[in-house]
Design an enzyme around this catalytic site. Structure first.
Site, PDB file in Angstrom:
ATOM      1  N   HIS A   1       0.834  -1.207   0.000  1.00 33.72           N
ATOM      2  CA  HIS A   1       0.000   0.000   0.000  1.00 33.72           C
ATOM      3  C   HIS A   1       0.870   1.260   0.000  1.00 33.72           C
ATOM      4  O   HIS A   1       0.680   2.170  -0.821  1.00 33.72           O
ATOM      5  CB  HIS A   1      -0.903  -0.027   1.238  1.00 33.72           C
ATOM      6  N   GLU A   2       1.839   1.301   0.899  1.00 29.19           N
ATOM      7  CA  GLU A   2       2.686   2.485   1.005  1.00 29.19           C
ATOM      8  C   GLU A   2       3.625   2.618  -0.185  1.00 29.19           C
ATOM      9  O   GLU A   2       3.974   3.733  -0.593  1.00 29.19           O
ATOM     10  CB  GLU A   2       3.482   2.454   2.313  1.00 29.19           C
TER      11      GLU A   2
ATOM     12  N   HIS B   1       1.936   4.455  -2.901  1.00 32.05           N
ATOM     13  CA  HIS B   1       2.030   5.901  -2.651  1.00 32.05           C
ATOM     14  C   HIS B   1       3.387   6.445  -3.103  1.00 32.05           C
ATOM     15  O   HIS B   1       3.465   7.525  -3.706  1.00 32.05           O
ATOM     16  CB  HIS B   1       1.846   6.194  -1.164  1.00 32.05           C
TER      17      HIS B   1
END
Length: 283
Positions: free
Chosen positions: A180-181, A184
């Site tokens: 997820h990160e 980003h």
């Protein structure tokens, strides 16, 4: 952080992110305290509660097992249970971080999705490694109205990726959080996102949609086995939308859930169909 550096001037200029304006919101904050409001129009941030044994029933001067007995016999309030959990996290911080770091090393070496995203970040002149993907204990936020806010991780363009070691259930959970990160981080490099832009949440909504969609955290097995959500229709879409709304709500520029939902809906069609850097959603 290596992944916060934009592509060099010799690389071709990136295309614009899908259906977002040029003023993105602030990034997720890896610290335990929220950022101050971006303007005077923002409501004041609520205070964080401190434990009061007379109010909560949890007494940190007692041994952990005595407090645990009080919890299972209903002598501790919900708030007190959260304070007890925080103290246990503090006591086990070294163990949790060591386990997180070992799992991080394993995933960097063997996880297909983590290795793929790492290669894509490298292709944009970024670097993600043990120096800027760090495992730390993340304190919870216990608000005056009874809400308890916890986080699994966060991305900062200035510092890197934070993994909240005390919140990781297992290696699979860490893999989803790290992926997820990393989405980003890739978005930040690919489109040179201005994370500190003023007040516009469309960039935040778009990258949260993409991160929840591509990381695997909304796959059917995670929703059913971990979260107990057995909905058969639109389950994946509903999970992505819900998690994006929750993430946008945590931004200081967001007024409430209605505001967050509106912003997510505005960018949904273009961002939900954007699978880059993947070709398909396979987790």
């Amino acid at each position: 952080m290596g992944a916060s550096q934009p592509p060099s001037s010799s690389s071709s200029p990136p295309s614009s992110p899908p259906d977002v304006s040029s003023s993105p919101s602030q990034p997720p904050q890896p610290s335990s305290s929220p950022s101050p409001p971006s303007s005077d129009s923002q409501p004041p941030l609520p205070r964080f509660l401190k434990n009061d044994p007379a109010r909560t029933g949890y007494d940190p001067s007692l041994t952990w097992w005595m407090n645990y007995f009080k919890i299972i016999t209903g002598q501790v309030t919900r708030e007190g249970v959260e304070h007890y959990r925080e103290d246990r996290y503090r006591a086990n911080e070294e163990r949790d971080c060591a386990r997180c770091e070992a799992d991080r090393a394993y995933l960097f070496q063997y996880s297909p999705v983590i290795r793929f995203l790492r290669e894509k970040v490298t292709a944009l002149n970024g670097t993600l490694d043990e120096e800027n993907v760090v495992c730390r204990r993340c304190p919870a936020r216990i608000f005056e109205d009874g809400r308890v806010v916890r986080q699994g991780g966060g991305f900062s363009p200035d510092h890197g990726i934070l993994i909240c070691a005390n919140e990781m259930r297992d290696r699979s959970h860490l893999e989803d959080t790290l992926a997820h990160e990393m989405v980003h981080a890739w978005d930040h490099l690919r489109w040179k996102v201005d994370w500190h832009g003023g007040g516009n949440l469309k960039h935040a909504a778009c990258t949260e949609i993409r991160a929840s969609m591509l990381s695997g955290e909304c796959r059917w097995t995670r929703e059913t086995m971990t979260r107990g959500n057995w909905t058969l229709t639109q389950q994946f879409q509903n999970c992505v939308r819900m998690r994006a709304i929750q993430s946008v709500m945590a931004r200081p520029a967001c007024r409430d859930d209605v505001h967050a939902t509106k912003v997510v809906n505005e960018v949904w069609d273009s961002c939900f169909t954007d699978k880059r850097p993947f070709e398909e959603i396979y987790r």
